[in-house]
Design an enzyme around this catalytic site. Sequence first.
Site, PDB file in Angstrom:
ATOM      1  N   GLU A   1      33.001 -78.196 -22.754  1.00  0.00           N
ATOM      2  CA  GLU A   1      33.073 -79.348 -23.672  1.00  0.00           C
ATOM      3  C   GLU A   1      34.168 -79.267 -24.723  1.00  0.00           C
ATOM      4  O   GLU A   1      33.893 -79.450 -25.911  1.00  0.00           O
ATOM      5  CB  GLU A   1      31.717 -79.554 -24.357  1.00  0.00           C
ATOM      6  CG  GLU A   1      30.599 -79.907 -23.400  1.00  0.00           C
ATOM      7  CD  GLU A   1      29.346 -80.426 -24.074  1.00  0.00           C
ATOM      8  OE1 GLU A   1      29.284 -80.458 -25.310  1.00  0.00           O
ATOM      9  OE2 GLU A   1      28.412 -80.796 -23.339  1.00  0.00           O
TER      10      GLU A   1
ATOM     11  N   GLU B   1      25.070 -79.651 -17.006  1.00  0.00           N
ATOM     12  CA  GLU B   1      24.001 -79.703 -18.008  1.00  0.00           C
ATOM     13  C   GLU B   1      23.374 -81.087 -17.982  1.00  0.00           C
ATOM     14  O   GLU B   1      24.083 -82.088 -17.885  1.00  0.00           O
ATOM     15  CB  GLU B   1      24.534 -79.453 -19.427  1.00  0.00           C
ATOM     16  CG  GLU B   1      24.922 -78.034 -19.715  1.00  0.00           C
ATOM     17  CD  GLU B   1      25.367 -77.814 -21.155  1.00  0.00           C
ATOM     18  OE1 GLU B   1      24.855 -78.498 -22.061  1.00  0.00           O
ATOM     19  OE2 GLU B   1      26.256 -76.966 -21.361  1.00  0.00           O
TER      20      GLU B   1
END
Length: 475
Positions: A175, A373
């Site tokens: 991320e 995720e």
Amino acid sequence: MKLSKDFLWGGSIAAHQLEGAYNEGGKGLNTMDLFTSGSYETPRKITETLQDDQLYPSHTAIDFYHRYEEDIELFAEMGFRALRISIDWSRIFPNGDDPEPNKEGLEYYHKVLDKLIEKGIEPIVTLFHFELPVAIVKNYNSWLSRETIELYLKFVKTVVSEYKGKVTKWITFNEMNHIDPQTEASDIFTYILAGLEYSKMTDKKQTLATLGYNMTLASVKAVKIIREIDPKNQAGCVFGLAPSYPKTCKPEDVLLSFQDTIRDFYQIDAMMLGEFPKYKLFEFKKNGIELEITEEDQATFKEGILDFIGLNYYMSAVSSTEAEAKAQEALFGGEVNPYLEKSDWGWTVDPIGLRYLLNFVYRKYQKPIIICENGLGAVDQVAENGEVQDTYRIDYLQQHLSQLKKAVLEDGVECFGYLMWGPIDLVSASTGEMKKRYGFIYVDKQDDGSGDLSRSRKASYYWYQKLIETNGEEL
Ligand code: BG6
């Protein structure tokens, strides 16, 4: 039509959120070790040095460092085919620039990988999941300097060579996309990615652009190294993305929703299209941002194209150009969608957004995708008999997986795995809480540090086990 029998069912975890043992095995301090516990209402605090009167959840976390065998056994019993872990940079190079890697750190991850392999679980390794040695921030100005890129590449070279043959799927970053010079950032996101606080940055746009560029370049260079070390290796990078829908069909809202959704894609474009995107350079120039881009950088972008894309998906948002009465703000900007339910932490629950995102990304690049995720952070109640009936978690996962199946089986998206976050309760990255639980496995650890750390299976544990057994047929 069915999901491929090799579909990678499993979970995702990150070192700083579960290992604990922050000062054992020769480990140095990483930035997350200086991040106190917080809550939905009270943000985590950043301390420059360790303070006796503060609680730092990463220091003990759920003690995976000492209990990894038991935890991996539990994952294996559920039928996991893959587990995404991160290797904590500060366990391998405690000061970031040590001439030699820390042998104890290398040994620890050998043991974890060996256990996974023994249990038939494929390890997928993230090389940067917010575990930045503090000394790199202090001595090299974090990702703002080119020296940090070199130190990261040394770390990458060290671990990829060390674990050659044990790991073939590598993820360069988790991320990196949450900081963009076009929008305001929060201290939390700039801190977890770079150990720097947004509010203290003097030239904010320039700083965010440099951080974003340098991390992108570091990833591209790492991809090249990963493939050189072992041609069997595959390299990916993970992005946390939230589609943003227009609040109305007013063209202004639709345009804004496009801009909001696409905002976080410049780094993926750079990693997939072989060059740093021209539109971003145009935007930088327009904003007076200057970047040092060498000819060597340009060549590297061509050589560092990813083999697969990792997606973290939790929620969607809403884009509105109406200035008046702004509804509740979503985590990554935009508004919260009134048509959707929210978690206890205000994250909208939008299973269709997952199908939307998978299609959006796949049609842009046509490269394999893995969900790295997805999950629900919720407060779990332990009944008197010790059971946790987390039907809300099962519902959440069921709905998301049904959309994932549609994306694969009806829309033709090449998605080769689903790694649920976090299969065992662990420390929340944004709030530092234990109370925000994601796991199939309950861990007796509370926010005040109490609890005996024992592990127990929640109702969702048996549900996921069945799901894997039927390869997603029985949702
Ligand atoms: C992702 C991060 O953005 O969200 C994880 O990669 C994090 O590290 C996860 O834990 C869930 O967020 P939180 O704040 O609920 O832990």
